[in-house]
Design an enzyme around this catalytic site. Structure first.
Site, mmCIF file in Angstrom:
data_model
loop_
_atom_site.group_PDB
_atom_site.id
_atom_site.type_symbol
_atom_site.label_atom_id
_atom_site.label_comp_id
_atom_site.label_asym_id
_atom_site.label_seq_id
_atom_site.Cartn_x
_atom_site.Cartn_y
_atom_site.Cartn_z
ATOM 1 N N LYS A 83 8.227 -0.080 5.913
ATOM 2 C CA LYS A 83 7.657 1.357 5.459
ATOM 3 C C LYS A 83 8.869 2.066 5.032
ATOM 4 O O LYS A 83 9.713 2.402 5.812
ATOM 5 C CB LYS A 83 7.149 1.754 6.995
ATOM 6 C CG LYS A 83 6.318 3.015 6.793
ATOM 7 C CD LYS A 83 5.784 3.521 7.779
ATOM 8 C CE LYS A 83 4.986 4.780 7.913
ATOM 9 N NZ LYS A 83 4.480 5.184 9.054
ATOM 10 N N VAL A 139 4.427 0.940 1.634
ATOM 11 C CA VAL A 139 4.682 -0.301 2.554
ATOM 12 C C VAL A 139 5.002 -1.511 1.468
ATOM 13 O O VAL A 139 4.154 -1.840 0.635
ATOM 14 C CB VAL A 139 3.483 -0.610 3.340
ATOM 15 C CG1 VAL A 139 4.003 -1.846 4.439
ATOM 16 C CG2 VAL A 139 3.377 0.724 4.502
ATOM 17 N N GLY A 186 0.781 -1.113 0.104
ATOM 18 C CA GLY A 186 -0.077 0.128 0.035
ATOM 19 C C GLY A 186 0.837 1.195 0.176
ATOM 20 O O GLY A 186 2.198 1.201 -0.005
ATOM 21 N N ASP A 210 -3.794 10.437 14.774
ATOM 22 C CA ASP A 210 -4.281 10.102 13.317
ATOM 23 C C ASP A 210 -4.904 8.691 13.458
ATOM 24 O O ASP A 210 -4.697 7.793 12.493
ATOM 25 C CB ASP A 210 -3.174 9.816 12.624
ATOM 26 C CG ASP A 210 -3.388 9.967 10.950
ATOM 27 O OD1 ASP A 210 -4.646 10.489 10.478
ATOM 28 O OD2 ASP A 210 -2.755 9.675 10.009
#
Length: 500
Positions: A235, A221, A214, A332
């Site tokens: 990541k 990632v 993604g 977040d």
């Protein structure tokens, strides 16, 4: 209104030409004459001008030039484009010039003055070109110097030799409590390994697009497999990312110290030249949003599993707010930042935007508002004030999305409100909340428990932070079905006038 200059500032050649009498103009008419363009002036008296609406501006110039008594010409109306011709004969009375209004006037001059004017115009154009080229060269030189300086700083900070990355990384984390010291094996005191870039690149097949899991604002990632068979998620911070070194170090600093079954586990990191990598445990079921908002996969989440996910996320947030060694505000929390393991157990991820509050501090303020609209509490989105209660707001939005299978920022055409919170609030007041429950569950759920969870979600998204419960209270309410719940007050971002 444009500024009006009482004396028209044009060349002395044009002034001299305007003062000539018709007879003298005729005596001077010879080959080589032409016109000087005077920009943005109040046109001379048009009552004495000759008008021909069928002539183009070019044709108008030719006719005026062929007539020795024609002293100037102009477009009859610039809004008409190329057609419409005004020609003047005899003396011209031109007294005003505008800075940004007016109309262009073409004044007749003799060959000598025309040549002088053109020479001056050419000089000005060359000067402008020279200045533009010089400015461009200075800009390019400055950019090159900046890039070289930035590259030198990165080289000094991280080291060019892969074998030196451990030592460089030690200096890189000097300002992070608990992450300063590295032993000879490249492990930090909290047992967070530092990986060599070549090792991570080999595990991800050189960051192949086939291995990409993604993308986000930070970069991409990738899935990887280490030599001993361990699956990892890498990541990779993009060089063009909206996140930078501070977010990268912030995530390492926070998540390395956190140990909870509902928080994603970090395995290590890599800092080498321009590369910044975080290595996590691999979770095969990706993120919660890939289930909730997918028409096919959402049916795999029955009510029991959805409740377990909501309860697990609540316990993870409670740990961050009060049970960990640091009081952490995530800032977040959203469906895409909740990852699912092989058994669909939830793990909160992405701590790049998180903040630490010391001691009993539960609130902070920032000028840089980060996060995802739709999940952001009003006091944070509008005033930059974040707290444990802003995380509670985000959790309330997530809980309502888990129950309904719909995004908060969707538009609901049968409702005056264009978000999920407003739609649920409207149904709650009408006693019709079951209308919004995800139909993919085929009514295989406890209506009483679903309504209770909707009420908890509405309590979490109340407009004022003081009215919202803490996450420990949310966990208690979710785990004790016999506890009476208070009635929720109006949610944030709801305009009651929308119902009128």
């Amino acid at each position: 209104m444009a500024t009006v200059v009482q004396t028209m500032q044009i060349s002395s050649t044009a002034h001299a030409c305007l003062a000539l009498s018709p007879s003298l103009r005729a005596s001077l008419c010879r080959s080589g004459e032409g016109f000087v363009k005077v920009e943005r002036v109040k046109l001379p008296d048009t009552s004495t001008a000759h008008v021909d609406m069928n002539l183009s501006l070019n044709k108008c110039e030719q006719e005026c030039l062929s007539d020795c008594n024609c002293t100037a010409y102009s477009s009859a109306n610039e809004t008409m484009g190329e057609f419409g011709c005004l020609k003047w004969y005899g003396d011209l009375m031109v007294t005003r010039e505008y800075s940004d209004l007016g109309q262009d006037l073409y004044v007749r001059v003799d060959a000598i003055d025309l040549a002088r004017y053109r020479k001056k115009s050419t000089f000005v154009k060359k000067a402008m070109v020279a200045l533009s080229v010089s400015a461009l060269l200075l800009l390019l030189l400055g950019s090159l110097m900046y890039c070289r300086m930035l590259k030198r700083k990165r080289a000094d900070r991280r080291g060019r030799n892969p074998l030196a990355s451990v030592t460089t990384s030690s200096a890189y984390f000097n300002d992070l409590p608990g992450l300063k010291d590295l032993n000879s094996e490249g492990r930090q005191k909290n047992d967070l390994p530092l990986f060599d870039f070549k090792t991570v690149a080999a595990a991800t097949n050189n960051f192949s697009s086939v291995n990409e899991l993604g993308q986000g604002g930070f970069g991409s990632v990738y899935k990887g497999v280490m030599n001993h068979g361990t699956e990892i998620a890498v990541k990779r911070l993009s060089k063009y990312s909206g996140q930078g070194n501070e977010e990268f170090k912030n995530e390492v600093r926070l998540i390395a110290k956190l140990q909870h079954r509902n928080l994603v586990k970090i395995i290590g990191c890599c800092i080498q030249e321009d590369e910044e990598l975080l290595i996590y445990e691999y979770l095969p079921n990706n993120s919660l949003d890939s289930f909730l908002f997918d028409d096919t996969r959402r049916s795999l989440l029955n009510w029991e599993k959805r409740f377990e996910i909501a309860y697990g996320v609540a316990r993870g947030l409670m740990y961050l707010h009060q049970d960990s060694s640091l009081r952490i505000i995530h800032r977040d929390l959203k469906a895409s930042n909740v990852l699912l393991d092989v058994a669909l157990n939830p793990k909160i991820s992405d701590f790049g935007m998180a903040r630490i509050c010391g001691g009993d501090q539960i609130e902070g303020k920032t000028k840089r508002v980060v996060g995802t609209y739709g999940y952001m509490a009003p006091e944070y989105a509008l005033q930059g004030r974040f707290s444990i209660k802003s995380d509670v707001y985000s959790y309330g939005v997530l809980l309502l999305e888990i129950i309904t299978g719909q995004r908060n920022n969707g538009c609901y055409h049968m409702s005056p409100f264009c978000n999920l919170i407003g739609h649920v609030w409207e149904l709650w007041k009408e006693g019709k909340c079951t209308d919004i429950v995800d139909r993919s569950m085929d009514n295989a759920y406890s209506e009483e428990m679903v309504l209770r969870c909707i009420q908890i979600g509405l309590l979490c998204v109340q407009r004022y932070a003081l009215d919202r419960p803490t996450m420990s209270t949310v966990v208690f309410m979710l785990g004790n079905a016999d506890v009476l719940l208070p009635s929720p007050k109006q949610p944030a971002f709801i305009d009651e006038s929308a119902r009128q």
